[in-house]
Design a protein around this motif. Structure first.
Motif, PDB file in Angstrom:
ATOM      1  N   TYR A  12     -48.843  69.801  69.709  1.00  0.00           N
ATOM      2  CA  TYR A  12     -48.445  68.864  70.770  1.00  0.00           C
ATOM      3  C   TYR A  12     -48.228  67.460  70.217  1.00  0.00           C
ATOM      4  N   THR A  13     -47.098  66.855  70.530  1.00  0.00           N
ATOM      5  CA  THR A  13     -46.810  65.490  70.060  1.00  0.00           C
ATOM      6  C   THR A  13     -47.537  64.483  70.946  1.00  0.00           C
ATOM      7  N   SER A  14     -48.579  63.892  70.394  1.00  0.00           N
ATOM      8  CA  SER A  14     -49.455  63.022  71.158  1.00  0.00           C
ATOM      9  C   SER A  14     -49.295  61.552  70.756  1.00  0.00           C
ATOM     10  N   PHE A  15     -50.347  60.793  70.953  1.00  0.00           N
ATOM     11  CA  PHE A  15     -50.361  59.337  70.769  1.00  0.00           C
ATOM     12  C   PHE A  15     -51.428  58.981  69.737  1.00  0.00           C
ATOM     13  N   PRO A  16     -51.215  57.935  68.940  1.00  0.00           N
ATOM     14  CA  PRO A  16     -52.216  57.564  67.924  1.00  0.00           C
ATOM     15  C   PRO A  16     -53.618  57.372  68.504  1.00  0.00           C
ATOM     16  N   HIS A  17     -54.573  58.073  67.941  1.00  0.00           N
ATOM     17  CA  HIS A  17     -55.973  57.948  68.355  1.00  0.00           C
ATOM     18  C   HIS A  17     -56.094  58.042  69.881  1.00  0.00           C
ATOM     19  N   ALA A  18     -55.433  59.056  70.442  1.00  0.00           N
ATOM     20  CA  ALA A  18     -55.322  59.182  71.900  1.00  0.00           C
ATOM     21  C   ALA A  18     -56.674  59.235  72.600  1.00  0.00           C
TER      22      ALA A  18
ATOM     23  N   GLU B 195     -53.456  62.589  62.445  1.00  0.00           N
ATOM     24  CA  GLU B 195     -53.182  61.187  62.778  1.00  0.00           C
ATOM     25  C   GLU B 195     -52.022  60.715  61.906  1.00  0.00           C
ATOM     26  N   PHE B 196     -50.823  60.823  62.421  1.00  0.00           N
ATOM     27  CA  PHE B 196     -49.648  60.369  61.675  1.00  0.00           C
ATOM     28  C   PHE B 196     -49.441  58.873  61.939  1.00  0.00           C
ATOM     29  N   ALA B 197     -50.502  58.110  61.714  1.00  0.00           N
ATOM     30  CA  ALA B 197     -50.431  56.699  62.034  1.00  0.00           C
ATOM     31  C   ALA B 197     -51.199  55.831  61.052  1.00  0.00           C
ATOM     32  N   GLY B 198     -51.977  56.426  60.181  1.00  0.00           N
ATOM     33  CA  GLY B 198     -52.825  55.641  59.300  1.00  0.00           C
ATOM     34  C   GLY B 198     -54.121  55.265  60.005  1.00  0.00           C
ATOM     35  N   ALA B 199     -55.019  54.694  59.264  1.00  0.00           N
ATOM     36  CA  ALA B 199     -56.341  54.389  59.787  1.00  0.00           C
ATOM     37  C   ALA B 199     -56.338  53.247  60.809  1.00  0.00           C
ATOM     38  N   THR B 200     -55.530  52.218  60.557  1.00  0.00           N
ATOM     39  CA  THR B 200     -55.592  51.036  61.431  1.00  0.00           C
ATOM     40  C   THR B 200     -54.222  50.543  61.877  1.00  0.00           C
ATOM     41  N   THR B 201     -53.162  51.171  61.417  1.00  0.00           N
ATOM     42  CA  THR B 201     -51.841  50.602  61.688  1.00  0.00           C
ATOM     43  C   THR B 201     -51.118  51.317  62.806  1.00  0.00           C
ATOM     44  N   TYR B 202     -51.853  51.659  63.856  1.00  0.00           N
ATOM     45  CA  TYR B 202     -51.203  52.337  64.971  1.00  0.00           C
ATOM     46  C   TYR B 202     -50.764  51.333  66.033  1.00  0.00           C
TER      47      TYR B 202
ATOM     48  N   TYR C  64     -41.383  62.301  61.814  1.00  0.00           N
ATOM     49  CA  TYR C  64     -42.397  62.924  62.651  1.00  0.00           C
ATOM     50  C   TYR C  64     -41.968  64.337  63.049  1.00  0.00           C
ATOM     51  N   ALA C  65     -40.681  64.506  63.341  1.00  0.00           N
ATOM     52  CA  ALA C  65     -40.167  65.819  63.729  1.00  0.00           C
ATOM     53  C   ALA C  65     -40.243  66.810  62.572  1.00  0.00           C
ATOM     54  N   GLN C  66     -39.912  66.342  61.390  1.00  0.00           N
ATOM     55  CA  GLN C  66     -40.002  67.205  60.207  1.00  0.00           C
ATOM     56  C   GLN C  66     -41.455  67.612  59.949  1.00  0.00           C
ATOM     57  N   ALA C  67     -42.358  66.666  60.121  1.00  0.00           N
ATOM     58  CA  ALA C  67     -43.785  66.963  59.935  1.00  0.00           C
ATOM     59  C   ALA C  67     -44.259  67.986  60.970  1.00  0.00           C
ATOM     60  N   ALA C  68     -43.794  67.839  62.200  1.00  0.00           N
ATOM     61  CA  ALA C  68     -44.186  68.769  63.261  1.00  0.00           C
ATOM     62  C   ALA C  68     -43.753  70.194  62.929  1.00  0.00           C
ATOM     63  N   ALA C  69     -42.531  70.339  62.449  1.00  0.00           N
ATOM     64  CA  ALA C  69     -42.023  71.667  62.085  1.00  0.00           C
ATOM     65  C   ALA C  69     -42.834  72.274  60.949  1.00  0.00           C
ATOM     66  N   LYS C  70     -43.281  71.449  60.029  1.00  0.00           N
ATOM     67  CA  LYS C  70     -44.069  71.948  58.902  1.00  0.00           C
ATOM     68  C   LYS C  70     -45.475  72.358  59.350  1.00  0.00           C
ATOM     69  N   VAL C  71     -46.081  71.554  60.229  1.00  0.00           N
ATOM     70  CA  VAL C  71     -47.406  71.908  60.750  1.00  0.00           C
ATOM     71  C   VAL C  71     -47.335  73.226  61.513  1.00  0.00           C
TER      72      VAL C  71
ATOM     73  N   ARG D 231     -50.564  63.247  66.436  1.00  0.00           N
ATOM     74  CA  ARG D 231     -50.657  61.895  67.002  1.00  0.00           C
ATOM     75  C   ARG D 231     -49.702  60.949  66.271  1.00  0.00           C
ATOM     76  N   ASN D 232     -48.481  60.938  66.772  1.00  0.00           N
ATOM     77  CA  ASN D 232     -47.403  60.174  66.140  1.00  0.00           C
ATOM     78  C   ASN D 232     -47.471  58.694  66.474  1.00  0.00           C
ATOM     79  N   ASN D 233     -47.102  57.890  65.497  1.00  0.00           N
ATOM     80  CA  ASN D 233     -46.993  56.456  65.711  1.00  0.00           C
ATOM     81  C   ASN D 233     -45.685  56.130  66.427  1.00  0.00           C
ATOM     82  N   TRP D 234     -45.432  54.862  66.600  1.00  0.00           N
ATOM     83  CA  TRP D 234     -44.230  54.358  67.260  1.00  0.00           C
ATOM     84  C   TRP D 234     -42.989  54.670  66.429  1.00  0.00           C
ATOM     85  N   TYR D 235     -41.922  55.094  67.074  1.00  0.00           N
ATOM     86  CA  TYR D 235     -40.681  55.378  66.353  1.00  0.00           C
ATOM     87  C   TYR D 235     -40.006  54.071  65.941  1.00  0.00           C
ATOM     88  N   LEU D 236     -39.627  53.987  64.709  1.00  0.00           N
ATOM     89  CA  LEU D 236     -39.002  52.780  64.181  1.00  0.00           C
ATOM     90  C   LEU D 236     -37.744  52.412  64.972  1.00  0.00           C
TER      91      LEU D 236
END
Length: 204
Positions: free
Chosen positions: A104-110, A195-202, A177-184, A139-144
């Motif tokens: 499921y495509t969620s939110f950073p540290h939801a 956490e596809f957002a890093g430790a503090t940079t969400y 993020y989409a490529q990562a989702a397909a691989k997972v 848990r995807n970060n913001w799309y660039l």
């Protein structure tokens, strides 16, 4: 193996399908979409297309039949049919159809986030936990791409302002993020949380 991709006509969904096609036979991929006619025009011809609207529980149950691994792409907020209710329909339908695994495509540290945008994701994550289904939270970060205007201003030498703590953000292009989702989705033993957002940079 049958892989299902919801919202497959969107940019994220199409990239996930294209990524899967590099390693998975087309007969194993099912695109689950709201508008099959649109899907026939935009998706690869050699995959199966099924109709599955997030607002129609019975339609989703039928669309999920035989799906073993499902990529559940979150819907957009702000519609007439509340997003949390859409998502609960997907979870209920997947349980009824006995889907083996959901990413499921969620939110950073939801589970900790306080942003208004995180609320529906937190509800969905809890529903998946309660469902008894095997899952991964992506848990995807913001799309660039969402900050195109901001980036253009910076390129033009104009000052930009953003609430980002120490000045760092964890944004990335949506396709990554989409490529990562397909691989997972193809992992034999996926983790419950990514956490596809890093430790503090969400993004909040």
């Amino acid at each position: 193996m049958k892989y299902g991709i919801t919202a497959a006509t969107g940019k994220f969904g199409k990239t996930a399908v294209e990524t899967l096609l590099k390693t998975v036979d087309p007969t194993e991929i099912v695109a689950i979409v709201r508008n099959p006619e649109k899907a026939k025009q935009s998706l690869p011809k050699n995959i199966e297309i099924r109709q599955g609207d997030y607002t129609k529980l019975e339609q989703l149950e039928e669309a999920f039949q035989g799906i073993e691994r499902l990529l559940f792409i979150s819907s957009l907020p702000g519609g007439n049919y509340p997003r949390d209710k859409q998502h609960l329909n997907v979870v209920a339908a997947a349980k009824k159809a006995k889907v083996d695994y959901i990413a499921y495509t969620s939110f950073p540290h939801a589970d900790q986030a306080t942003s208004v945008l995180s609320a529906d994701h937190r509800i969905t994550e809890q529903a998946l936990k309660d469902s008894g289904l095997t899952y991964s939270f992506l848990r995807n970060n913001w799309y660039l791409e969402n900050q195109t205007d901001l980036i253009r201003s910076a390129q033009a030498g104009k000052p930009i302002y953003f609430s980002a703590a120490d000045g760092q953000v964890g944004w990335a292009l949506e396709k990554y993020y989409a490529q990562a989702a397909a691989k997972v989705l193809q992992l034999k033993q996926p983790k419950p949380v990514y956490e596809f957002a890093g430790a503090t940079t969400y993004f909040y």
